[in-house]
Every structure is written in C-alpha cells, then in structure tokens.
Write a protein that holds these residues in place. Structure first.
Motif, mmCIF file in Angstrom:
data_model
loop_
_atom_site.group_PDB
_atom_site.id
_atom_site.type_symbol
_atom_site.label_atom_id
_atom_site.label_comp_id
_atom_site.label_asym_id
_atom_site.label_seq_id
_atom_site.Cartn_x
_atom_site.Cartn_y
_atom_site.Cartn_z
ATOM 1 N N VAL A 69 -9.161 1.434 -3.919
ATOM 2 C CA VAL A 69 -8.812 0.374 -2.981
ATOM 3 C C VAL A 69 -7.846 -0.565 -3.689
ATOM 4 O O VAL A 69 -8.111 -1.020 -4.801
ATOM 5 C CB VAL A 69 -10.075 -0.398 -2.519
ATOM 6 N N GLU A 70 -6.742 -0.833 -3.044
ATOM 7 C CA GLU A 70 -5.743 -1.740 -3.603
ATOM 8 C C GLU A 70 -5.830 -3.060 -2.835
ATOM 9 O O GLU A 70 -5.768 -3.067 -1.610
ATOM 10 C CB GLU A 70 -4.354 -1.129 -3.469
ATOM 11 N N VAL A 71 -5.990 -4.157 -3.546
ATOM 12 C CA VAL A 71 -6.165 -5.471 -2.923
ATOM 13 C C VAL A 71 -4.946 -6.343 -3.196
ATOM 14 O O VAL A 71 -4.387 -6.317 -4.300
ATOM 15 C CB VAL A 71 -7.450 -6.155 -3.462
ATOM 16 N N GLY A 72 -4.544 -7.118 -2.174
ATOM 17 C CA GLY A 72 -3.432 -8.043 -2.341
ATOM 18 C C GLY A 72 -2.081 -7.367 -2.361
ATOM 19 O O GLY A 72 -1.178 -7.823 -3.060
ATOM 20 N N VAL A 73 -1.951 -6.286 -1.621
ATOM 21 C CA VAL A 73 -0.684 -5.543 -1.613
ATOM 22 C C VAL A 73 -0.059 -5.580 -0.218
ATOM 23 O O VAL A 73 -0.746 -5.759 0.783
ATOM 24 C CB VAL A 73 -0.895 -4.077 -2.051
ATOM 25 N N THR A 74 1.245 -5.403 -0.176
ATOM 26 C CA THR A 74 1.939 -5.349 1.100
ATOM 27 C C THR A 74 1.892 -3.921 1.642
ATOM 28 O O THR A 74 1.790 -2.966 0.858
ATOM 29 C CB THR A 74 3.403 -5.807 0.960
ATOM 30 N N PRO A 75 1.964 -3.790 2.959
ATOM 31 C CA PRO A 75 1.950 -2.433 3.521
ATOM 32 C C PRO A 75 3.227 -1.660 3.149
ATOM 33 O O PRO A 75 4.281 -2.250 2.948
ATOM 34 C CB PRO A 75 1.873 -2.663 5.027
ATOM 35 N N CYS A 76 3.077 -0.374 3.032
ATOM 36 C CA CYS A 76 4.210 0.502 2.742
ATOM 37 C C CYS A 76 4.674 1.162 4.039
ATOM 38 O O CYS A 76 3.886 1.311 4.979
ATOM 39 C CB CYS A 76 3.804 1.583 1.752
ATOM 40 N N PRO A 77 5.923 1.577 4.103
ATOM 41 C CA PRO A 77 6.381 2.302 5.290
ATOM 42 C C PRO A 77 5.511 3.537 5.517
ATOM 43 O O PRO A 77 5.166 4.250 4.581
ATOM 44 C CB PRO A 77 7.818 2.707 4.943
ATOM 45 N N GLY A 78 5.100 3.738 6.755
ATOM 46 C CA GLY A 78 4.270 4.889 7.090
ATOM 47 C C GLY A 78 2.780 4.615 7.035
ATOM 48 O O GLY A 78 1.977 5.449 7.465
ATOM 49 N N ASP A 79 2.374 3.470 6.497
ATOM 50 C CA ASP A 79 0.944 3.134 6.473
ATOM 51 C C ASP A 79 0.427 2.912 7.890
ATOM 52 O O ASP A 79 1.105 2.305 8.722
ATOM 53 C CB ASP A 79 0.696 1.837 5.679
ATOM 54 N N MET A 80 -0.751 3.391 8.154
ATOM 55 C CA MET A 80 -1.425 3.058 9.398
ATOM 56 C C MET A 80 -1.936 1.631 9.234
ATOM 57 O O MET A 80 -2.502 1.292 8.194
ATOM 58 C CB MET A 80 -2.594 4.023 9.655
ATOM 59 N N ARG A 81 -1.733 0.787 10.250
ATOM 60 C CA ARG A 81 -2.101 -0.622 10.141
ATOM 61 C C ARG A 81 -3.399 -0.906 10.888
ATOM 62 O O ARG A 81 -3.638 -0.372 11.966
ATOM 63 C CB ARG A 81 -1.007 -1.520 10.710
#
Length: 114
Positions: free
Chosen positions: A29-41
């Motif tokens: 689990v990555e915390v405090g990160v911005t979404p990457c292109p293609g990530d399901m939101r």
C-alpha cells in the motif's frame, strides 16, 4: 492499480492511497501518493468484511427437527420449528446472563436491569 482519496488502513484513515494488486492480493500500500495515469479511482477504500458465520449451532439440535409432523410440511415449517428450538435453548441457557454480570460497559460496570 487503484487510487483512493482516502482508505481505512490498520493504522487508521489515510489520504491519497494507491493499492497495486498482485495476483488478486494486496502486495503493498502506497500512502500519500498522486494517482497515476490508468489508475482506477475510488473515493474511499475499506477492508472487506470476512465471512465468519458458523453452522456449529446445528450440531446442538441435530436430529430434533427432522421428524415429520401431523400436518403438511415445507421448508418454512421446518424453519419455524428450527427457530423455535434455537430460541427455547438460548433462552434457557442464557436467561440469567445479564443478572450474572456478564454484560459490562467499557469501565467494567454491570449494565443496570431495564
């Protein structure tokens, strides 16, 4: 990959959480990160509730509800007989639990009788 604005983790609620699944399981689990292109939101992620139900109580009345009655029977009559048998046994077994102080509040005080 899944990116959530907030997620309930073992240490509490966290913001901007990314969960990269690995063969259907959560590997990290990555915390405090911005979404990457293609990530399901997702707005919010919470852990799945485990299936912890049990049929162990059925051993207690095995054979007691498999007898044929005088009238027409169905699943529904069996169900009612089963529920009544469980209610009768639970009532007899646990009727005094509240009087015996088994139910206490967070401070250890016995709940008053209502």
């Amino acid at each position: 990959m899944i990116h959530a604005r907030q997620a309930l983790l073992p240490e509490g609620w966290r913001r901007d959480v990314r969960v990269p699944p690995d063969a259907g399981r959560i590997a990290r689990v990555e915390v405090g990160v911005t979404p990457c292109p293609g990530d399901m939101r997702a707005d919010c992620l919470v852990p799945r509730m485990p299936n912890v139900h049990s049929h162990a109580f059925q051993r207690g009345f095995s054979g007691l509800t498999e007898t044929r009655g005088a009238g027409r029977e169905s699943f529904w009559t069996w169900r009612e007989m089963t529920y009544q048998l469980c209610a009768d046994r639970l009532t007899r077994r646990y009727a005094g639990a509240g009087r015996n102080g088994l139910y206490r509040d967070a401070g250890g005080r016995v709940y008053p009788r209502g």
